[in-house]
Design a protein around this motif. Structure first.
Motif, PDB file in Angstrom:
ATOM      1  N   ARG A 211      12.262 -28.205  -6.201  1.00  0.00           N
ATOM      2  CA  ARG A 211      11.342 -28.974  -5.627  1.00  0.00           C
ATOM      3  C   ARG A 211      10.397 -29.642  -6.563  1.00  0.00           C
ATOM      4  NH1 ARG A 211       9.213 -29.284  -0.477  1.00  0.00           N
ATOM      5  NH2 ARG A 211       7.194 -28.944  -1.360  1.00  0.00           N
ATOM      6  N   HIS A 212      10.170 -28.673  -7.581  1.00  0.00           N
ATOM      7  CA  HIS A 212       9.182 -29.257  -8.552  1.00  0.00           C
ATOM      8  C   HIS A 212       9.776 -29.682  -9.933  1.00  0.00           C
ATOM      9  CE1 HIS A 212       5.582 -27.724  -6.472  1.00  0.00           C
ATOM     10  NE2 HIS A 212       6.498 -26.796  -5.876  1.00  0.00           N
ATOM     11  N   GLY A 213      11.204 -30.022  -9.878  1.00  0.00           N
ATOM     12  CA  GLY A 213      11.716 -30.646 -10.849  1.00  0.00           C
ATOM     13  C   GLY A 213      12.110 -29.432 -11.826  1.00  0.00           C
ATOM     14  N   PHE A 214      11.841 -28.269 -11.548  1.00  0.00           N
ATOM     15  CA  PHE A 214      12.484 -27.219 -12.739  1.00  0.00           C
ATOM     16  C   PHE A 214      13.920 -26.807 -12.163  1.00  0.00           C
ATOM     17  CE2 PHE A 214       7.605 -26.287 -12.389  1.00  0.00           C
ATOM     18  CZ  PHE A 214       7.442 -26.910 -13.436  1.00  0.00           C
ATOM     19  N   ARG A 215      14.386 -26.121 -12.894  1.00  0.00           N
ATOM     20  CA  ARG A 215      15.646 -25.308 -12.454  1.00  0.00           C
ATOM     21  C   ARG A 215      15.486 -23.866 -13.002  1.00  0.00           C
ATOM     22  NH1 ARG A 215      19.963 -24.211 -14.353  1.00  0.00           N
ATOM     23  NH2 ARG A 215      21.543 -23.635 -12.484  1.00  0.00           N
ATOM     24  N   ALA A 216      15.504 -23.170 -11.986  1.00  0.00           N
ATOM     25  CA  ALA A 216      15.167 -21.379 -12.356  1.00  0.00           C
ATOM     26  C   ALA A 216      16.604 -20.802 -12.714  1.00  0.00           C
ATOM     27  CB  ALA A 216      14.545 -20.734 -11.091  1.00  0.00           C
ATOM     28  N   SER A 217      16.790 -20.279 -13.687  1.00  0.00           N
ATOM     29  CA  SER A 217      18.051 -19.495 -14.067  1.00  0.00           C
ATOM     30  C   SER A 217      17.623 -18.080 -14.152  1.00  0.00           C
ATOM     31  CB  SER A 217      18.674 -19.981 -15.175  1.00  0.00           C
ATOM     32  OG  SER A 217      19.821 -19.327 -15.328  1.00  0.00           O
ATOM     33  N   PHE A 218      18.556 -17.319 -13.457  1.00  0.00           N
ATOM     34  CA  PHE A 218      18.418 -15.685 -13.724  1.00  0.00           C
ATOM     35  C   PHE A 218      19.601 -15.219 -14.500  1.00  0.00           C
ATOM     36  CE2 PHE A 218      15.340 -14.434 -10.437  1.00  0.00           C
ATOM     37  CZ  PHE A 218      15.244 -15.849  -9.711  1.00  0.00           C
TER      38      PHE A 218
END
Ligand code: GLU
Ligand code: MG
Length: 439
Positions: A211-218
């Motif tokens: 939603r905030h234009g980030f990409r979370a990667s684990f």
């Protein structure tokens, strides 16, 4: 008549690839679907993290049901007119309603039932997650820095709010050592719920980041030489009345006899366990010396490079250590399903209890310095140094395979070896990229 947007709901599960997959349906059918779920097929468990099925023992045959379980629905309603994401966690059952042999959540349920029936013990657990926030601001010197929170404060608040709204009880949130790396912890919960929370947390984080234009990667590792993303599994033992029984001030490290046998079971089978808890090619580039992950199969006191770390508790006259005292398993990452990770630890701990194994010795300092003979004398095993080595260790550990059962054992080895082969000719940068995208 203008078309009206129709709300969708998903039922999903966490699979061998550690991916959350499932099927959707119109929200108006929710009550019916809560009862009957959706159709599923055995070969779906063979879809690897690259979205491929190199081999499958099931072929096109068979029908199963993916049915919702009794776990709070995930609802992400940001109140701004964007679609509300709504999903339920499920388990895969046969058409007769029996647990399917490859369903990882029911595997964990079975492990917990055996532990309770045989030993009268329960588990309290919490998964501590690290992740990489692609698109976040970067500044030299920003590890643990307040500025790293300020630069994405709205994402952070919305993420923590979304965890809270979905019953996850957030505990801490911080910028980690790596660049654009963050860590989040939630309160401990009974084991099955703790694993449900881990599945939810990763997806909620990805959804809010997007939603905030980030990409979370684990992904266990995003960039070579930069701190990896661990998923540390904290656990403690409770008796049938939910009284904590891991702490005993009379014992070395204050680890109770039961806690010691449980830990010894994990260390005894650690080489095979790694194939289940750190199951990607890149996992073994995280499990390196001096990287605050784990490199040897040892038990350490407040040692952030020990495989099993005895965690500290608040030292104050009015604090009872018993409910605070817990151990942390560090050779795990988000390429694995939390259900499988915790099931593997519980089965191994139970095995240690069955065999009444003595508590492992507590190492001081780096086990490297002990040399191979001393390590062997102390029962400190080398962790596998690659996924291939871990899978071979799993294949040759009949005890661990017996916990999984023949169908899941075969499916798991085939699935993971297929993934290994697909990445065999790729260089490390490409492998990092692929996993960063997949997780
Ligand atoms: N990033 C480290 C890991 O890969 C953990 C750092 C810490 O929280 O101690 O496990
Ligand atoms: Mg950390």
């Amino acid at each position: 008549m203008a078309i009206e947007r129709e709300k969708l709901v998903y039922i999903c599960y966490s699979d061998i690839a550690g991916q959350v997959r499932g099927k959707g349906f119109p929200a108006r059918d929710l009550e019916k679907r809560r009862r009957f779920g959706v159709g599923w097929t055995p070969t779906n468990i063979m879809i690897n993290c690259l979205g491929r099925i190199p081999k499958t023992p099931f072929g096109p045959l068979g029908d199963l049901h993916l049915v919702p379980v009794d776990s709070q629905d995930v609802v992400l309603d940001f109140g701004d007119g964007t679609p509300v994401e709504h999903w339920l966690l499920g388990e895969v059952r046969t058409l007769d309603g029996v647990d399917w042999e490859c369903c990882l959540r029911s595997l964990l349920r079975r492990a917990l039932t055996e532990l309770e029936n045989e030993m009268g013990l329960r588990i309290l657990a919490s998964f501590e997650h690290e992740f990489y926030l692609e698109g976040a601001e970067e500044r030299s010197g920003d590890a643990y820095a307040l500025s790293s929170l300020r630069s994405n404060a709205v994402f952070s608040e919305e993420f923590i709010g979304a965890l809270r709204a979905n019953g996850l009880e957030p505990e801490t949130y911080l910028p980690e050592y790596g660049t654009k790396q963050y860590e989040v912890t939630v309160d401990p919960a009974p084991a099955l719920e703790a694993a449900d929370r881990a599945v939810k947390l990763r997806e909620i984080c990805r959804a809010v980041a997007r939603r905030h234009g980030f990409r979370a990667s684990f992904s266990p590792l995003v960039t070579r030489g930069v701190a990896g993303n661990g998923v540390h599994v904290h656990y403690s033992l409770l008796d049938k009345e939910d009284r904590p029984v891991t702490w005993d001030p009379q014992q070395p490290g204050e680890l109770s006899e039961a806690g010691g046998s449980f830990a010894a079971g994990i260390l005894r089978h650690i080489r095979a366990l790694c194939a289940l808890t750190a199951p990607s090619v890149i996992s073994y580039d995280r499990l390196k010396p001096n990287s605050w992950s784990a490199f040897w199969g040892n038990l350490g006191l407040r040692d952030r490079e020990a495989l099993l770390r005895i965690c500290p508790y608040p030292q104050a006259a009015d604090v009872d250590p018993a409910p605070c005292y817990n151990l942390e398993y560090r050779a795990s990452d988000a390429a694995a399903s939390p259900y499988l990770q915790l099931a593997a630890l519980v089965f191994a701990g139970l095995q240690g209890l069955r065999e009444k194994l003595p508590a492992p010795p507590i190492t001081e300092g780096d086990p490297e310095a002990l040399g191979p003979e001393k390590r062997q004398e102390m029962g400190i095993l080398d962790l596998p140094r690659s996924l291939g080595e871990a899978l071979d260790a799993l294949e040759s550990d009949q005890t661990v395979l017996s916990w999984l059962g023949p169908t899941l054992s075969q499916a798991y080895l085939l699935h993971k070896r297929g993934e290994l082969e697909m990445l065999a000719d790729k260089d490390e940068a490409e492998i990092c990229r692929v996993y960063t995208e997949a997780y």
